[in-house]
Design an enzyme around this catalytic site. Structure first.
Site, PDB file in Angstrom:
ATOM      1  N   ARG A   1     -12.307  14.130   5.226  1.00 43.73           N
ATOM      2  CA  ARG A   1     -12.585  13.111   4.219  1.00 43.73           C
ATOM      3  C   ARG A   1     -13.949  12.457   4.373  1.00 43.73           C
ATOM      4  O   ARG A   1     -14.609  12.146   3.384  1.00 43.73           O
ATOM      5  CB  ARG A   1     -11.499  12.024   4.267  1.00 43.73           C
ATOM      6  CG  ARG A   1     -10.247  12.405   3.514  1.00 43.73           C
ATOM      7  CD  ARG A   1      -9.274  11.255   3.466  1.00 43.73           C
ATOM      8  NE  ARG A   1      -8.106  11.630   2.659  1.00 43.73           N
ATOM      9  CZ  ARG A   1      -7.042  10.875   2.512  1.00 43.73           C
ATOM     10  NH1 ARG A   1      -6.971   9.704   3.119  1.00 43.73           N
ATOM     11  NH2 ARG A   1      -6.016  11.270   1.775  1.00 43.73           N
TER      12      ARG A   1
ATOM     13  N   GLY B   1      -0.216  11.195  -1.884  1.00 42.47           N
ATOM     14  CA  GLY B   1      -0.112  12.541  -1.327  1.00 42.47           C
ATOM     15  C   GLY B   1       1.261  12.874  -0.780  1.00 42.47           C
ATOM     16  O   GLY B   1       1.921  13.792  -1.231  1.00 42.47           O
TER      17      GLY B   1
ATOM     18  N   ALA C   1       0.715   5.135  -2.140  1.00 41.03           N
ATOM     19  CA  ALA C   1       0.367   6.400  -1.487  1.00 41.03           C
ATOM     20  C   ALA C   1       0.825   7.564  -2.353  1.00 41.03           C
ATOM     21  O   ALA C   1       1.993   7.656  -2.706  1.00 41.03           O
ATOM     22  CB  ALA C   1       1.018   6.477  -0.113  1.00 41.03           C
TER      23      ALA C   1
ATOM     24  N   HIS D   1     -12.005   6.797   0.698  1.00 42.99           N
ATOM     25  CA  HIS D   1     -11.443   7.948  -0.010  1.00 42.99           C
ATOM     26  C   HIS D   1     -12.494   8.523  -0.939  1.00 42.99           C
ATOM     27  O   HIS D   1     -13.177   7.793  -1.655  1.00 42.99           O
ATOM     28  CB  HIS D   1     -10.206   7.547  -0.813  1.00 42.99           C
ATOM     29  CG  HIS D   1      -9.334   8.709  -1.159  1.00 42.99           C
ATOM     30  ND1 HIS D   1      -9.683   9.645  -2.098  1.00 42.99           N
ATOM     31  CD2 HIS D   1      -8.131   9.107  -0.670  1.00 42.99           C
ATOM     32  CE1 HIS D   1      -8.729  10.562  -2.182  1.00 42.99           C
ATOM     33  NE2 HIS D   1      -7.777  10.261  -1.321  1.00 42.99           N
TER      34      HIS D   1
ATOM     35  N   HIS E   1     -10.318   2.875   1.653  1.00 44.84           N
ATOM     36  CA  HIS E   1      -8.964   3.375   1.437  1.00 44.84           C
ATOM     37  C   HIS E   1      -8.016   3.085   2.597  1.00 44.84           C
ATOM     38  O   HIS E   1      -6.867   2.711   2.382  1.00 44.84           O
ATOM     39  CB  HIS E   1      -9.039   4.888   1.198  1.00 44.84           C
ATOM     40  CG  HIS E   1      -7.724   5.544   0.934  1.00 44.84           C
ATOM     41  ND1 HIS E   1      -6.923   5.208  -0.148  1.00 44.84           N
ATOM     42  CD2 HIS E   1      -7.052   6.523   1.603  1.00 44.84           C
ATOM     43  CE1 HIS E   1      -5.832   5.956  -0.139  1.00 44.84           C
ATOM     44  NE2 HIS E   1      -5.877   6.746   0.918  1.00 44.84           N
TER      45      HIS E   1
ATOM     46  N   GLU F   1      -3.718  19.539   2.148  1.00 44.53           N
ATOM     47  CA  GLU F   1      -4.746  18.530   1.943  1.00 44.53           C
ATOM     48  C   GLU F   1      -5.873  18.741   2.949  1.00 44.53           C
ATOM     49  O   GLU F   1      -5.786  19.578   3.847  1.00 44.53           O
ATOM     50  CB  GLU F   1      -4.146  17.125   2.045  1.00 44.53           C
ATOM     51  CG  GLU F   1      -3.123  16.848   0.935  1.00 44.53           C
ATOM     52  CD  GLU F   1      -2.645  15.410   0.894  1.00 44.53           C
ATOM     53  OE1 GLU F   1      -3.150  14.583   1.678  1.00 44.53           O
ATOM     54  OE2 GLU F   1      -1.764  15.110   0.072  1.00 44.53           O
TER      55      GLU F   1
ATOM     56  N   ARG G   1      -8.911   9.515   9.812  1.00 47.79           N
ATOM     57  CA  ARG G   1      -7.497   9.859   9.649  1.00 47.79           C
ATOM     58  C   ARG G   1      -7.316  11.191   8.933  1.00 47.79           C
ATOM     59  O   ARG G   1      -7.919  11.441   7.888  1.00 47.79           O
ATOM     60  CB  ARG G   1      -6.787   8.756   8.856  1.00 47.79           C
ATOM     61  CG  ARG G   1      -5.320   9.033   8.566  1.00 47.79           C
ATOM     62  CD  ARG G   1      -4.708   7.885   7.789  1.00 47.79           C
ATOM     63  NE  ARG G   1      -5.270   7.755   6.461  1.00 47.79           N
ATOM     64  CZ  ARG G   1      -4.633   8.087   5.344  1.00 47.79           C
ATOM     65  NH1 ARG G   1      -3.420   8.602   5.375  1.00 47.79           N
ATOM     66  NH2 ARG G   1      -5.213   7.911   4.171  1.00 47.79           N
TER      67      ARG G   1
ATOM     68  N   SER H   1       0.825  -1.208   0.000  1.00 48.87           N
ATOM     69  CA  SER H   1       0.000   0.000   0.000  1.00 48.87           C
ATOM     70  C   SER H   1       0.857   1.255   0.000  1.00 48.87           C
ATOM     71  O   SER H   1       0.504   2.267  -0.618  1.00 48.87           O
ATOM     72  CB  SER H   1      -0.914   0.007   1.235  1.00 48.87           C
ATOM     73  OG  SER H   1      -1.881  -0.998   1.160  1.00 48.87           O
TER      74      SER H   1
END
Length: 523
Positions: A280, A50, A48, A234, A339, A116, A374, A44
């Site tokens: 999110r 970002g 990623a 996500h 996600h 973000e 998160r 994973s």
């Protein structure tokens, strides 16, 4: 029957960022890494996009980062953990830079920062726009390959922990690329760093192997699980029919991209003061609602980025090219997808699990950092911080073998084992998406627990599938128990947050199965 083996090496299950970083931190303590694929594939971390959240700018602070983490976590973040992790962030960025991670820098040498969702400042350190995970992984893999104390068993997967009393004393492994009989590796300690649970859902951004197995076999061994109900969906997976769904990084919205529906309406403006940069869970539910009403949601980068999107965000450009989408001229269809799992194996500040001689770092862990939701780009940061802390605790707790006393292991895998039933896997994934996905209610969660009980009973000898069922059962049972909506957990029948429930959840698999048994008897 495969011959059991014994080693004085620490066994690290996984091959993502947390696993690689911990192995390097442990050097020269000898390590055996269990990687289900060749290094760099299927982790994973490599997907990623970002970056790593860290207060690197002079105008920012670790305290502001901690405050944002707690705010996004919707009342269940462990404040001590948030303060510690955000305080350590800067040193990890500097250390990765020293190792060769090619973070984006401006003409003056300052780190280029992205903003973000739910961050009060631009504090996400990135690589080539949306290449952070892949580039950091490549840097660490190069270092691991050059470190003599680290042995990597590729194309090998862990199936089960071996325990003696309340202590872990080994791990069962098998070939990941063909059927084989499992082999027991006895060892002084195990670090689990094998990813999260996104692949338990039919729509996910996670690599195909990331389906809750590591959390599941820790739970089956008796480890306590925390915050299992909190799964992050996500908001902007590219809706192009691929499985797993490609990701459109949140950094795009940080650069000014907007969310519109099929009618051209920018729908997030009416949903939250921060519009596209809302937390999110809020953005994901708004996108899900547009999908449910037939107004296809889309990410519009045209005005904010124009043709620059093709060079500044190469992963997205590649995805669009495969799907026949021209992001310079057209908006990009998006949908929600599982996600990140905020829950996982409960760990303390040193990365210790509730079982002795078991440590956890990365997405498989539940440290208390993420709470119910998160904060963007805190995942890689948590993996780095807890990999180092776990490695330090392992080195302080266990006596390293004498130099040269831990030879490499070369398991002889006998023929045997069984292929996982792909139909059962798809049934499980669809069950989780239908009943334990973005929106939940009591009736659906009970149906999920019934279905999981039946799926598990039909595959009693498939260890890997039982691990998946264990994690899925914990998620559904904890979601049934939490009669409120908070962060990534939304109940249609309890749509408001309950102040009395602003706390983390803790559950063992035995407790989850007892809830499941009560439900199945009542249906």
């Amino acid at each position: 029957m495969s011959t059991p083996l014994s080693t004085d090496r620490i066994v690290i299950v996984g091959a993502g960022l947390a696993a690689l970083y911990a192995a390097l931190e442990l050097a020269p303590y000898p390590v055996l890494m269990i990687s289900p694929e060749p290094l760099g594939l299927g982790a994973s971390s490599a997907w990623a996009q970002g970056g790593v959240a860290a207060a690197m700018a002079k105008t920012d602070s670790a305290q502001a980062h901690a405050n944002d983490t707690e705010s996004a976590g919707a009342g269940t973040v462990d404040a001590e953990v948030a303060e510690m992790v955000t305080r350590m962030a800067r040193s990890h960025i500097l250390d990765l830079t020293a190792l060769g991670a090619p973070f984006d820098r401006d003409a003056e040498g300052n780190y280029v920062m992205s903003r973000e969702a739910a961050h009060s400042a631009a504090r996400v350190v990135r690589v080539k726009g949306d290449q952070a995970g892949q580039q950091i992984m490549e840097t660490l893999i190069e270092q691991v390959r050059a470190t003599d104390s680290i042995q990597v068993l590729e194309n090998t997967e862990a199936l089960r922990l071996e325990t003696s009393g309340n202590a872990v004393c080994g791990v069962w492994i098998r070939r990941a690329d063909r059927p084989s009989a499992p082999v027991l590796i006895s060892c002084p300690g195990v670090l689990l760093a094998g990813g999260g649970s996104g692949g338990l859902f039919a729509h996910t951004t996670n690599p195909p192997r990331i389906r809750g197995q590591v959390i599941g076999f820790a739970a089956r061994a008796g480890a306590r699980i925390a915050d299992a109900e909190f799964v992050q969906f996500h908001p902007t997976a590219v809706d192009c029919g691929e499985d797993p769904a490609p990701l459109a990084t949140e950094a795009l919205r940080g650069e000014g991209a907007t969310l519109i529906n099929a009618d051209g309406i920018r729908f997030m403006v009416d949903q939250h003061p921060d519009a596209e940069l809302a937390p999110r869970d809020i953005v994901a539910r708004a996108i899900f609602a547009e999908t449910q009403t037939g107004r296809r949601p889309m990410l519009d980068t045209r005005e904010a980025l124009g043709a620059d999107v093709l060079t500044r965000f190469p992963a997205l450009a590649e995805t669009c090219a495969r799907a026949g989408i021209d992001p310079v001229k057209d908006a990009i269809p998006v949908a929600v997808a599982a996600h990140y799992h905020m829950g996982g194996i409960e760990t303390d500040l040193q990365g210790r699990a509730s079982l002795n001689r078991l440590w956890v770092s990365g997405e498989a862990a539940s440290t208390g950092l993420h709470g119910a939701n998160r904060l963007a780009s805190n995942g890689l940061l948590e993996a780095l911080v807890y990999a180092r802390r776990a490695a330090a605790d392992i080195a302080a707790t266990l006596t390293p073998p004498a130099q040269g006393a831990a030879p490499e292991l070369h398991p002889d895998f006998a023929a045997g084992g069984q292929e996982m039933d792909s139909t059962a896997v798809q049934d499980l994934r669809q069950c989780m998406t239908t009943h334990v996905g973005m929106r939940r209610d009591e009736a659906g969660l009970k149906q999920a627990l019934l279905a999981l009980s039946e799926l598990e009973a039909a595959q009693p000898n498939d260890e890997a599938f039982l691990n998946m069922c264990a994690t899925a059962t914990l998620i559904a049972a904890c979601a049934l128990q939490r009669r409120e909506s908070r962060g990534g957990h939304y109940r249609d029948d309890y749509p408001q947050a309950d102040p009395d429930l602003a706390q983390r959840s803790h559950m063992t698999l035995t407790e989850a199965r007892a809830i499941r048994d009560r439900v199945t008897r009542s249906l």
